[in-house]
Design a protein around this motif. Structure first.
Motif, PDB file in Angstrom:
ATOM      1  N   GLU A  94      10.180   3.348   0.411  1.00 11.77           N
ATOM      2  CA  GLU A  94      10.813   2.874   1.829  1.00 11.77           C
ATOM      3  C   GLU A  94      10.587   4.514   3.588  1.00 11.77           C
ATOM      4  O   GLU A  94      10.183   3.909   4.144  1.00 11.77           O
ATOM      5  CB  GLU A  94      12.388   2.670   2.028  1.00 11.77           C
ATOM      6  CG  GLU A  94      12.555   1.153   0.878  1.00 11.77           C
ATOM      7  CD  GLU A  94      12.038   2.207  -0.674  1.00 11.77           C
ATOM      8  OE1 GLU A  94      11.586   1.158  -1.309  1.00 11.77           O
ATOM      9  OE2 GLU A  94      12.310   2.947  -0.475  1.00 11.77           O
ATOM     10  N   ARG A  95      10.849   5.541   2.735  1.00 13.43           N
ATOM     11  CA  ARG A  95      10.281   6.692   4.315  1.00 13.43           C
ATOM     12  C   ARG A  95       8.329   5.991   4.246  1.00 13.43           C
ATOM     13  O   ARG A  95       8.551   6.003   5.266  1.00 13.43           O
ATOM     14  CB  ARG A  95      10.889   7.649   3.802  1.00 13.43           C
ATOM     15  CG  ARG A  95      10.392   9.145   4.717  1.00 13.43           C
ATOM     16  CD  ARG A  95      10.826   8.977   5.827  1.00 13.43           C
ATOM     17  NE  ARG A  95      11.377  10.522   6.751  1.00 13.43           N
ATOM     18  CZ  ARG A  95      11.091  10.057   8.262  1.00 13.43           C
ATOM     19  NH1 ARG A  95      11.875   8.930   8.601  1.00 13.43           N
ATOM     20  NH2 ARG A  95      10.854  10.974   8.588  1.00 13.43           N
ATOM     21  N   ARG A 137       1.715  13.682   7.792  1.00 12.85           N
ATOM     22  CA  ARG A 137       1.881  14.771   6.610  1.00 12.85           C
ATOM     23  C   ARG A 137       3.255  13.955   5.714  1.00 12.85           C
ATOM     24  O   ARG A 137       4.130  14.041   6.602  1.00 12.85           O
ATOM     25  CB  ARG A 137       1.760  15.788   6.576  1.00 12.85           C
ATOM     26  CG  ARG A 137       2.259  16.849   5.228  1.00 12.85           C
ATOM     27  CD  ARG A 137       1.240  18.605   5.629  1.00 12.85           C
ATOM     28  NE  ARG A 137      -0.212  18.768   5.850  1.00 12.85           N
ATOM     29  CZ  ARG A 137      -0.792  18.760   5.077  1.00 12.85           C
ATOM     30  NH1 ARG A 137      -0.581  18.139   3.639  1.00 12.85           N
ATOM     31  NH2 ARG A 137      -2.320  18.476   5.274  1.00 12.85           N
ATOM     32  N   VAL A 138       3.485  13.903   4.711  1.00  8.85           N
ATOM     33  CA  VAL A 138       3.863  13.338   3.814  1.00  8.85           C
ATOM     34  C   VAL A 138       5.041  14.164   2.369  1.00  8.85           C
ATOM     35  O   VAL A 138       4.013  15.068   2.470  1.00  8.85           O
ATOM     36  CB  VAL A 138       3.625  11.972   3.436  1.00  8.85           C
ATOM     37  CG1 VAL A 138       4.163  10.949   4.848  1.00  8.85           C
ATOM     38  CG2 VAL A 138       3.271  11.628   2.390  1.00  8.85           C
ATOM     39  N   PRO A 140       1.135  -1.070  -0.014  1.00  2.00           N
ATOM     40  CA  PRO A 140      -0.239  -0.384  -0.193  1.00  2.00           C
ATOM     41  C   PRO A 140       1.370   1.144   0.132  1.00  2.00           C
ATOM     42  O   PRO A 140       0.327   1.978  -0.154  1.00  2.00           O
ATOM     43  CB  PRO A 140      -0.628  -0.118   0.796  1.00  2.00           C
ATOM     44  CG  PRO A 140       0.188  -0.727   2.212  1.00  2.00           C
ATOM     45  CD  PRO A 140       0.411  -2.037   0.985  1.00  2.00           C
ATOM     46  N   TYR A 141       2.293   1.498   0.632  1.00  4.56           N
ATOM     47  CA  TYR A 141       2.566   2.565   0.870  1.00  4.56           C
ATOM     48  C   TYR A 141       3.550   2.704  -0.595  1.00  4.56           C
ATOM     49  O   TYR A 141       3.854   4.367  -1.127  1.00  4.56           O
ATOM     50  CB  TYR A 141       3.641   2.437   1.822  1.00  4.56           C
ATOM     51  CG  TYR A 141       3.290   2.701   3.672  1.00  4.56           C
ATOM     52  CD1 TYR A 141       2.849   3.765   4.145  1.00  4.56           C
ATOM     53  CD2 TYR A 141       3.229   0.925   3.673  1.00  4.56           C
ATOM     54  CE1 TYR A 141       2.473   3.102   5.002  1.00  4.56           C
ATOM     55  CE2 TYR A 141       2.815   0.804   4.742  1.00  4.56           C
ATOM     56  CZ  TYR A 141       1.973   2.356   5.970  1.00  4.56           C
ATOM     57  OH  TYR A 141       1.773   1.937   7.438  1.00  4.56           O
ATOM     58  N   GLY A 190       4.992   5.208   8.538  1.00  9.00           N
ATOM     59  CA  GLY A 190       3.274   4.131   8.488  1.00  9.00           C
ATOM     60  C   GLY A 190       3.402   3.462   9.690  1.00  9.00           C
ATOM     61  O   GLY A 190       2.508   3.152  10.302  1.00  9.00           O
ATOM     62  N   ARG A 191       4.812   2.549   9.698  1.00  8.42           N
ATOM     63  CA  ARG A 191       4.607   1.247  11.179  1.00  8.42           C
ATOM     64  C   ARG A 191       5.449   2.146  12.350  1.00  8.42           C
ATOM     65  O   ARG A 191       4.328   1.971  13.285  1.00  8.42           O
ATOM     66  CB  ARG A 191       5.626   1.149  10.524  1.00  8.42           C
ATOM     67  CG  ARG A 191       5.630   0.140   9.616  1.00  8.42           C
ATOM     68  CD  ARG A 191       7.451  -1.069   9.039  1.00  8.42           C
ATOM     69  NE  ARG A 191       7.093  -1.974   8.401  1.00  8.42           N
ATOM     70  CZ  ARG A 191       7.804  -2.320   7.473  1.00  8.42           C
ATOM     71  NH1 ARG A 191       9.779  -2.208   8.121  1.00  8.42           N
ATOM     72  NH2 ARG A 191       7.468  -4.058   6.721  1.00  8.42           N
ATOM     73  N   ASP A 192       5.503   3.775  12.383  1.00  8.23           N
ATOM     74  CA  ASP A 192       5.391   4.062  13.042  1.00  8.23           C
ATOM     75  C   ASP A 192       3.929   4.724  14.125  1.00  8.23           C
ATOM     76  O   ASP A 192       3.556   4.471  15.169  1.00  8.23           O
ATOM     77  CB  ASP A 192       5.958   5.339  13.489  1.00  8.23           C
ATOM     78  CG  ASP A 192       7.923   4.790  13.563  1.00  8.23           C
ATOM     79  OD1 ASP A 192       8.064   4.086  13.886  1.00  8.23           O
ATOM     80  OD2 ASP A 192       8.482   5.913  13.068  1.00  8.23           O
ATOM     81  N   LEU A 193       2.988   4.871  12.642  1.00  2.00           N
ATOM     82  CA  LEU A 193       1.862   5.359  13.016  1.00  2.00           C
ATOM     83  C   LEU A 193       1.172   4.410  13.827  1.00  2.00           C
ATOM     84  O   LEU A 193      -0.058   4.743  14.363  1.00  2.00           O
ATOM     85  CB  LEU A 193       1.310   5.800  11.624  1.00  2.00           C
ATOM     86  CG  LEU A 193       1.955   7.189  11.234  1.00  2.00           C
ATOM     87  CD1 LEU A 193       1.143   7.556  10.412  1.00  2.00           C
ATOM     88  CD2 LEU A 193       1.430   8.746  12.414  1.00  2.00           C
ATOM     89  N   GLU A 194       1.367   2.704  13.005  1.00  2.83           N
ATOM     90  CA  GLU A 194       0.231   1.496  13.108  1.00  2.83           C
ATOM     91  C   GLU A 194       0.772   1.830  14.631  1.00  2.83           C
ATOM     92  O   GLU A 194      -0.134   0.556  15.415  1.00  2.83           O
ATOM     93  CB  GLU A 194       0.428   0.461  12.150  1.00  2.83           C
ATOM     94  CG  GLU A 194       0.323   0.976  10.940  1.00  2.83           C
ATOM     95  CD  GLU A 194       0.802  -0.311  10.133  1.00  2.83           C
ATOM     96  OE1 GLU A 194       2.130  -0.857  10.309  1.00  2.83           O
ATOM     97  OE2 GLU A 194       1.086   0.165   8.721  1.00  2.83           O
ATOM     98  N   SER A 195       2.106   1.447  15.018  1.00  2.00           N
ATOM     99  CA  SER A 195       1.944   0.913  16.612  1.00  2.00           C
ATOM    100  C   SER A 195       1.876   1.833  17.346  1.00  2.00           C
ATOM    101  O   SER A 195       1.008   1.157  18.276  1.00  2.00           O
ATOM    102  CB  SER A 195       4.244   0.906  16.744  1.00  2.00           C
ATOM    103  OG  SER A 195       4.870  -0.115  15.610  1.00  2.00           O
TER     104      SER A 195
END
Length: 295
Positions: free
Chosen positions: A258-259, A250-251, A215-216, A264-269
């Motif tokens: 990859e960034r 915001r990106v 998805p990313y 996204g992984r930080d947001l999920e956690s």
């Protein structure tokens, strides 16, 4: 005399005098309210209440919990058409009764690692009883934290058998909650129904929404400006259960796929940890297809 702290939650048709009635009941039983939040939903006609209070215990350290439950059950009957009215939902739990949960994961370990770390650090008001995975890859992570790991492989032909084994583990570990920490399998309708309100999932959420394994990368290709994550209760409607928490960031066009994945992984956690903690603290009340969060 010692004291024990409790959390009382209530959901019922909205009417006058509910807060006063509950406060008077607790006062009559020698309890001291330490936190109180309430919300009346004009659109659904429902009233929601969460109270935290201290109750005196006898010399043996035991509070008259059965007396409190009996008194409140009688009072709750006044908020509906009778004591057994299904539209009236309430719960009374000691604050030191920590829920136990089973974490399910596939191959991505960021959410699992975050939950395990938070529990060990005392930042999570829940006990992780076991980790279950359809792959063996993250056994090392669970065992490094001293948590039992169960490898339950699954395919279309063995799904119901695997879920039956999962429910056996729920019973054997006396688990109150299942958390899908990037578990990449769809649960059956039967399991969703049986564990209604007791399964929390985390998934990426974008505008627009991107499905599939990458998805990313899809988000990068479309030039999205926001990425996010949603924690929600699981229902038979895939990724459409009542939302508990969401996180966004915001990106920019300079961010690589990859960034975006790392953000996204930080947001999920973060979103998942908040949702689990709020559930454990009985701060989440169901309001039809949405939730009331007493943060």
């Amino acid at each position: 005399m010692s004291e024990r702290e409790y959390i009382l939650t209530l959901s019922c048709p909205d009417s006058r005098g509910i807060v006063a009635a509950v406060a008077n009941l607790l006062s009559d039983h020698g309890c001291n309210i330490t936190e109180s939040q309430q919300y009346g939903d004009h659109y659904t006609g429902r009233f929601f209440l969460r109270m935290q209070f201290l109750a005196e215990a006898g010399e043996d350290g035991v509070v008259g919990e059965d007396v409190l439950r009996g008194a409140f059950a009688a009072l709750a009957g006044d908020f509906g058409e009778g004591a057994g009215d299904p539209v009236v939902e309430w719960s009374l739990q000691p604050t030191d009764a920590r829920p136990r949960m089973i974490v399910m994961v596939s191959k991505f370990g960021h959410c699992l690692n975050d939950l395990l770390y938070r529990q060990r650090s005392g930042l999570l008001d829940v006990d992780i009883a076991a980790v279950v995975s359809n792959h063996p890859d993250l056994e090392f992570l669970a065992t490094s934290y001293g948590v039992d790991f169960h490898h339950l492989p699954v395919n279309a032909q063995t799904k119901l058998e695997q879920e039956a084994r999962l429910l056996e583990l729920v019973d054997s570990y006396d688990a109150d909650l299942i958390v899908l920490a990037r578990y990449m399998q769809v649960l059956s309708e039967q399991l969703c129904t049986k564990m209604s309100g007791r399964i929390i999932n985390i998934h990426h959420s974008f505008l627009p929404s991107f499905k599939g394994a990458r998805p990313y990368h899809q988000a990068h290709a479309r030039g999205v400006k926001l990425i996010g994550a949603t924690a929600h209760y699981v229902t038979a409607d895939l990724d459409e259960g009542p939302i508990i928490e969401q996180e966004v960031s915001r990106v920019a066009h300079t961010d690589s796929p990859e960034r975006l994945t790392a953000i996204g992984r930080d947001l999920e956690s973060v979103a998942l940890a908040r949702a689990v903690n709020w559930h454990a603290q009985r701060r989440v009340l169901m309001n039809g297809e949405k939730t009331v969060i007493f943060g």
